[in-house]
Enzyme design. Sequence first.
Site, mmCIF file in Angstrom:
data_model
loop_
_atom_site.group_PDB
_atom_site.id
_atom_site.type_symbol
_atom_site.label_atom_id
_atom_site.label_comp_id
_atom_site.label_asym_id
_atom_site.label_seq_id
_atom_site.Cartn_x
_atom_site.Cartn_y
_atom_site.Cartn_z
ATOM 1 N N ASP A 210 0.691 -1.441 -0.107
ATOM 2 C CA ASP A 210 0.041 0.096 -0.008
ATOM 3 C C ASP A 210 0.875 1.235 -0.107
ATOM 4 O O ASP A 210 0.438 2.313 -0.223
ATOM 5 C CB ASP A 210 -0.932 0.053 1.284
ATOM 6 C CG ASP A 210 -1.919 1.107 1.194
ATOM 7 O OD1 ASP A 210 -2.506 1.215 0.118
ATOM 8 O OD2 ASP A 210 -2.460 1.704 2.096
ATOM 9 N N SER A 234 -7.207 5.315 -0.090
ATOM 10 C CA SER A 234 -7.492 3.952 -0.690
ATOM 11 C C SER A 234 -8.803 3.599 -0.615
ATOM 12 O O SER A 234 -9.406 3.873 0.380
ATOM 13 C CB SER A 234 -6.351 2.923 -0.098
ATOM 14 O OG SER A 234 -5.248 3.185 -0.063
ATOM 15 N N GLN A 284 -5.608 -2.000 -6.874
ATOM 16 C CA GLN A 284 -5.967 -1.086 -5.935
ATOM 17 C C GLN A 284 -6.711 0.259 -6.910
ATOM 18 O O GLN A 284 -6.080 0.498 -7.764
ATOM 19 C CB GLN A 284 -5.175 -0.575 -5.078
ATOM 20 C CG GLN A 284 -5.553 0.664 -3.929
ATOM 21 C CD GLN A 284 -4.292 0.966 -2.939
ATOM 22 O OE1 GLN A 284 -3.748 1.902 -3.574
ATOM 23 N NE2 GLN A 284 -4.337 0.492 -1.722
#
Length: 292
Positions: A210, A234, A284
């Site tokens: 991430d 996110s 993502q």
Amino acid sequence: MNEALKELLDLLDLEQIELDVFRGRSPEERIQRVFGGQVAAQALVAAGRTVPAERHVHSLHAYFIRPGDPAVPIVYNVERVRDGRSFTTRRVVAVQHGKAIFTMSASFHILEPGVEHQAAVMPAVAEPETLSPFEDRMREVMGVMGEESPWREWLSKPRPVDARYVTPLTLEAHRDPALRGAKTNVWFRYDTELPDDPLLHVVLAAYTSDFTLVDTVLLAHGLAWGASNVSGASLDHAMWFHRPFRVDDWMLYAQESPWSGAARGLARGEMFTRSGELVVSVVQEAMIRMNK
């Protein structure tokens, strides 16, 4: 082992407060919300503690619902969705202030033989030993941000993982438009010998995944946290773990952003061992907003 890694491993040692209920904390943070990679990693630890050791996580699908508050603990409630002959499914809900901030479904699978192929090819890039650590690169371009920017403190904090960028940093592309692009290649390694526990290596890969994916969207537009009038978060995160690996060996995280628009951006990544084996795939979507 550096202090940042010691702190991370401590954060991943969740407290069990009831059957299938775990509690985790966050590091002291003044700049941003709880880091999404931390919540995903802790949720995966919680799920893994309810699964037999011979079953290995092969995928996770997560949604970031609300910003996490670093000042209070996070409670992880694990639901035992299914225990089959070869697959196990768990659902985890992370709660703060009585509300869900994150949900994740994770699937575990016994190791069994099957057909094999790999279409993905690891990019031909410079070796990690020839590249400067992230901290050194960051110091060179920190001046792009104003002296009072709160991001200076966050970006200069010691990190638990040794990351070495092959491609430009977002701050470098912000300063020089010729460096813009929609691809990011980063070598990473946890620079200490870690236990052999396969779940720990998967959890640390989830944590690392991430850090740079949203940056890949920004890189395409010459935007950078703290230097551009941009905010983001996110939205969801999916990972597939293809075969065993070790994050205390160098791994290449090859990322690209195929699309952005409608205040969102999509990024995908592939993690390769140094020998070129594809071990993890990542996708993502993130919110990307230009502030007025």
